[in-house]
Motif scaffolding. Structure first.
Motif, mmCIF file in Angstrom:
data_model
loop_
_atom_site.group_PDB
_atom_site.id
_atom_site.type_symbol
_atom_site.label_atom_id
_atom_site.label_comp_id
_atom_site.label_asym_id
_atom_site.label_seq_id
_atom_site.Cartn_x
_atom_site.Cartn_y
_atom_site.Cartn_z
ATOM 1 N N GLY A 89 0.826 -1.199 0.000
ATOM 2 C CA GLY A 89 0.000 0.000 0.000
ATOM 3 C C GLY A 89 0.860 1.249 0.000
ATOM 4 O O GLY A 89 0.578 2.222 -0.701
ATOM 5 N N VAL A 90 1.935 1.224 0.791
ATOM 6 C CA VAL A 90 2.898 2.332 0.809
ATOM 7 C C VAL A 90 3.530 2.492 -0.569
ATOM 8 O O VAL A 90 3.680 3.604 -1.087
ATOM 9 N N VAL A 91 3.893 1.363 -1.184
ATOM 10 C CA VAL A 91 4.510 1.390 -2.512
ATOM 11 C C VAL A 91 3.585 2.048 -3.525
ATOM 12 O O VAL A 91 3.992 2.912 -4.304
ATOM 13 N N ALA A 92 2.310 1.649 -3.514
ATOM 14 C CA ALA A 92 1.350 2.179 -4.483
ATOM 15 C C ALA A 92 1.179 3.683 -4.353
ATOM 16 O O ALA A 92 0.943 4.376 -5.343
ATOM 17 N N ASN A 93 1.305 4.201 -3.129
ATOM 18 C CA ASN A 93 1.104 5.628 -2.887
ATOM 19 C C ASN A 93 2.351 6.475 -3.127
ATOM 20 O O ASN A 93 2.244 7.681 -3.314
ATOM 21 N N MET A 94 3.524 5.846 -3.099
ATOM 22 C CA MET A 94 4.761 6.622 -3.086
ATOM 23 C C MET A 94 5.657 6.446 -4.297
ATOM 24 O O MET A 94 6.294 7.388 -4.751
ATOM 25 N N ALA A 95 5.761 5.226 -4.820
ATOM 26 C CA ALA A 95 6.888 4.873 -5.685
ATOM 27 C C ALA A 95 6.698 5.259 -7.144
ATOM 28 O O ALA A 95 5.583 5.288 -7.663
ATOM 29 N N ASP A 96 7.813 5.541 -7.798
ATOM 30 C CA ASP A 96 7.881 5.636 -9.255
ATOM 31 C C ASP A 96 8.362 4.304 -9.831
ATOM 32 O O ASP A 96 7.874 3.845 -10.854
ATOM 33 N N ARG A 97 9.362 3.710 -9.151
ATOM 34 C CA ARG A 97 9.877 2.398 -9.547
ATOM 35 C C ARG A 97 9.956 1.502 -8.326
ATOM 36 O O ARG A 97 10.022 1.981 -7.192
ATOM 37 N N VAL A 98 9.973 0.183 -8.570
ATOM 38 C CA VAL A 98 9.959 -0.800 -7.481
ATOM 39 C C VAL A 98 11.034 -1.847 -7.738
ATOM 40 O O VAL A 98 11.212 -2.307 -8.870
ATOM 41 N N ALA A 99 11.767 -2.208 -6.682
ATOM 42 C CA ALA A 99 12.710 -3.328 -6.720
ATOM 43 C C ALA A 99 12.262 -4.343 -5.667
ATOM 44 O O ALA A 99 12.117 -3.990 -4.500
ATOM 45 N N VAL A 100 12.013 -5.569 -6.090
ATOM 46 C CA VAL A 100 11.563 -6.627 -5.181
ATOM 47 C C VAL A 100 12.769 -7.456 -4.760
ATOM 48 O O VAL A 100 13.479 -8.004 -5.620
ATOM 49 N N MET A 101 13.001 -7.544 -3.444
ATOM 50 C CA MET A 101 14.143 -8.297 -2.921
ATOM 51 C C MET A 101 13.695 -9.588 -2.264
ATOM 52 O O MET A 101 12.654 -9.638 -1.605
ATOM 53 N N TYR A 102 14.513 -10.621 -2.448
ATOM 54 C CA TYR A 102 14.266 -11.900 -1.780
ATOM 55 C C TYR A 102 15.605 -12.566 -1.507
ATOM 56 O O TYR A 102 16.434 -12.708 -2.408
ATOM 57 N N ALA A 103 15.830 -12.952 -0.253
ATOM 58 C CA ALA A 103 17.045 -13.673 0.158
ATOM 59 C C ALA A 103 18.316 -12.966 -0.304
ATOM 60 O O ALA A 103 19.255 -13.587 -0.795
ATOM 61 N N GLY A 104 18.328 -11.633 -0.151
ATOM 62 C CA GLY A 104 19.531 -10.876 -0.455
ATOM 63 C C GLY A 104 19.729 -10.504 -1.902
ATOM 64 O O GLY A 104 20.744 -9.916 -2.261
ATOM 65 N N GLU A 105 18.751 -10.836 -2.758
ATOM 66 C CA GLU A 105 18.865 -10.537 -4.182
ATOM 67 C C GLU A 105 17.660 -9.716 -4.644
ATOM 68 O O GLU A 105 16.573 -9.829 -4.086
ATOM 69 N N ILE A 106 17.857 -8.912 -5.681
ATOM 70 C CA ILE A 106 16.727 -8.259 -6.337
ATOM 71 C C ILE A 106 16.238 -9.200 -7.433
ATOM 72 O O ILE A 106 16.978 -9.520 -8.367
ATOM 73 N N VAL A 107 14.986 -9.654 -7.301
ATOM 74 C CA VAL A 107 14.459 -10.640 -8.243
ATOM 75 C C VAL A 107 13.633 -10.010 -9.352
ATOM 76 O O VAL A 107 13.403 -10.629 -10.393
ATOM 77 N N GLU A 108 13.174 -8.767 -9.132
ATOM 78 C CA GLU A 108 12.397 -8.095 -10.182
ATOM 79 C C GLU A 108 12.440 -6.588 -9.947
ATOM 80 O O GLU A 108 12.379 -6.120 -8.816
ATOM 81 N N THR A 109 12.567 -5.833 -11.029
ATOM 82 C CA THR A 109 12.495 -4.379 -10.951
ATOM 83 C C THR A 109 11.627 -3.877 -12.097
ATOM 84 O O THR A 109 11.581 -4.487 -13.171
ATOM 85 N N GLY A 110 10.959 -2.760 -11.848
ATOM 86 C CA GLY A 110 10.134 -2.177 -12.893
ATOM 87 C C GLY A 110 9.465 -0.910 -12.406
ATOM 88 O O GLY A 110 9.598 -0.527 -11.233
ATOM 89 N N THR A 111 8.739 -0.267 -13.295
ATOM 90 C CA THR A 111 7.959 0.887 -12.892
ATOM 91 C C THR A 111 6.807 0.431 -12.005
ATOM 92 O O THR A 111 6.481 -0.765 -11.946
ATOM 93 N N LEU A 112 6.183 1.377 -11.323
ATOM 94 C CA LEU A 112 5.055 1.036 -10.455
ATOM 95 C C LEU A 112 3.978 0.297 -11.241
ATOM 96 O O LEU A 112 3.445 -0.722 -10.783
ATOM 97 N N GLU A 113 3.652 0.789 -12.435
ATOM 98 C CA GLU A 113 2.604 0.166 -13.243
ATOM 99 C C GLU A 113 2.994 -1.248 -13.665
ATOM 100 O O GLU A 113 2.168 -2.174 -13.622
#
Length: 348
Positions: A218-242
Motif C-alpha cells: 500500500g505504501v509502494v502504491a502511494n509513493m513509488a515511481d519504480r519498485v525493486a523486489v528483494m528476496y534472500a539478499g537478491e533483487i528478483v524483479e524491478t520495474g515501474t510502479l505500473e
C-alpha cells in the motif's frame, strides 16, 4: 526524471557470526534518479535494510564485510570513503529516516537542539540562524506552535509527531537523497497516510530523491515511481510502479500481491499467503532461493540460478519461467483487486 544520482552495482555484503558467514546481500544493483522515489520491497530478512545501511556505511565494521561491488554517488564510490569523508556525506548529501523514531532521538536533549546540531555542524550557522532554520523545518513537517515544541523533549511527542521530527532532522541540510527505512510501520493508518503525504509534498518542493524500504505494498502504491523486489539478499524483479502492479513476472511478486488485502475485496475470495518462510541466508543452496516456496517450481530451479531477463527498457526479472523452454503458466491475480491488469501468460 533527471540524471542518475546514486548507483549501486553488484553489491555483496556478508556478516561474520558465531554460526559462520551470513551472506545478507548478494549481487544487488539499482539506480536512483534525481527527484525519483524507488521502493525496495520484500519480507523481513530479505536484505533491504542492510542494503540501505551499506549505502550510509552504518553497518558494524567489526563484523561486516563488503565482498565486492560499488556504491556510486555522483560518480564517487562511497565504499572507498574514510570515516571523516562519510561524516560529510551523511546528513548533508544523503540522510536516513529509521523505523523507530525513539531510537533516532536523544531522550535527554530538547528537540530544537537536536535539529540544530546537524545544521551547525554542516553549514556553520550561528546559534540564532540554526534556531530559525530548525523552527522552519518543524513548520514544514506540519508541527504547529514550533517555538514551544523546540523546547520539548522526545517523550512529550506522539509517535507520529516524533517521526515528523526525525524527517525534519533528515531534511535539515537539504540532502539530495533521503533513505526511509520502514518509516510508517510503527504508526496507525491515519498517521501513516499523513507521513507519506508529507514526504511526497517535501519531495515536490525540494526535488529530493527517495529510497523507501517497506514490506507494505500500500505504501509502494502511494509513493513509488519504480519498485525493486528483494528476496534472500537478491533483487528478483524491478520495474515501474505500473509494471510491478499490472504486469509482474516473478512468482514472488505475484505472491506479495496475492497476499495483500484490498479495501473492496469480495469476502468470498480468501487471501493467498506465500507458503513457507524465507530461507536462512547462511545456508543457501544452488539454484533459485525462492524454489522451495514457488508453486511453479521446475527441476532446473533447484540446481541453477536464472539470469536476468529484460522484459522492457525498465522491467527486469530473474526467473526460469522467462526461459523459452519453460511451460506457459497463467499469471494469477485476484479479480477484485484494485491493482488488476489484463491477465498475461509467461514462459513458452
Amino acid at each position: 526524471m533527471g540524471e542518475t544520482i546514486l548507483s549501486v552495482k553488484d553489491l555483496h555484503v556478508s556478516f561474520q557470526t558465531y554460526n559462520g558467514i551470513v551472506k545478507a546481500v548478494r549481487g544487488v544493483s539499482f539506480d536512483l534518479k534525481e527527484g525519483e522515489t524507488l521502493a525496495i520491497v520484500g519480507e523481513s530478512g530479505s536484505g533491504k535494510s542492510v542494503t540501505a545501511k551499506a549505502v550510509m556505511q552504518l553497518l558494524p565494521k567489526e563484523t561486516t564485510r563488503v565482498e565486492k561491488g560499488s556504491i556510486l554517488y555522483q560518480d564517487e564510490d562511497l565504499l572507498t570513503f574514510h570515516r571523516k569523508e562519510m561524516q560529510k556525506v551523511r546528513g548533508r548529501e544523503i540522510s536516513m529516516v529509521f523505523q523507530d523514531p525513539m531510537t533516532s532521538l536523544n531522550p535527554t536533549m530538547k528537540i530544537g537542539k537536536q535539529i540544530m546540531e546537524g545544521l551547525r555542524k554542516h553549514h556553520q550557522l550561528s546559534k540564532k540562524e540554526a534556531y530559525d532554520r530548525a523552527k522552519e523545518l518543524l513548520e514544514l513537517v506540519g508541527i504547529s506552535n514550533a517555538d514551544a515544541r523546540m523546547k520539548a523533549y522526545p517523550h512529550q511527542f506522539s509517535g507520529g509527531m516524533r517521526q515528523r521530527v526525525v524527517i525534519a532532522m533528515a531534511l535539515a541540510c537539504h540532502p539530495r537523497v533521503l533513505i526511509a527505512d520502514e518509516p510508517t510501520t510503527a504508526l496507525d493508518v491515519t498517521i501513516q497516510a499523513q507521513i507519506l503525504d508529507l514526504m511526497k509534498e517535501i519531495q515536490e518542493k525540494t526535488n529530493t530523491s527517495i529510497i523507501i524500504i517497506t514490506h507494505d505494498l500500500g505504501v509502494v502504491a502511494n509513493m513509488a515511481d519504480r519498485v525493486a523486489v528483494m528476496y534472500a539478499g537478491e533483487i528478483v524483479e524491478t520495474g515501474t510502479l505500473e509494471e510491478m502492479f499490472y504486469e509482474p513476472r516473478h512468482p514472488y511478486t505475484w505472491g506479495l500481491l496475492q497476499s495483500m488485502p484490498q479495501l473492496h475485496q469480495n469476502r468470498d475470495i480468501p487471501l493467498m499467503p506465500i507458503p513457507g518462510s524465507p530461507p536462512d541466508v547462511s545456508s543457501l543452496h544452488d539454484g533459485c532461493p525462492f524454489a522451495p516456496r514457488c508453486p511453479y517450481v521446475m527441476s532446473v530451479c533447484h540446481s541453477h540460478l536464472p539470469d536476468y531477463t529484460q522484459i522492457s527498457e525498465t522491467h527486469t526479472v530473474t526467473c526460469w519461467l522467462e526461459d523459452h523452454r519453460a511451460p506457459e503458466v497463467e499469471r494469477p491475480y485476484r479479480p477484485d483487486s484494485g491493482y488488476r491488469g489484463k491477465s498475461t501468460t509467461v514462459g513458452g
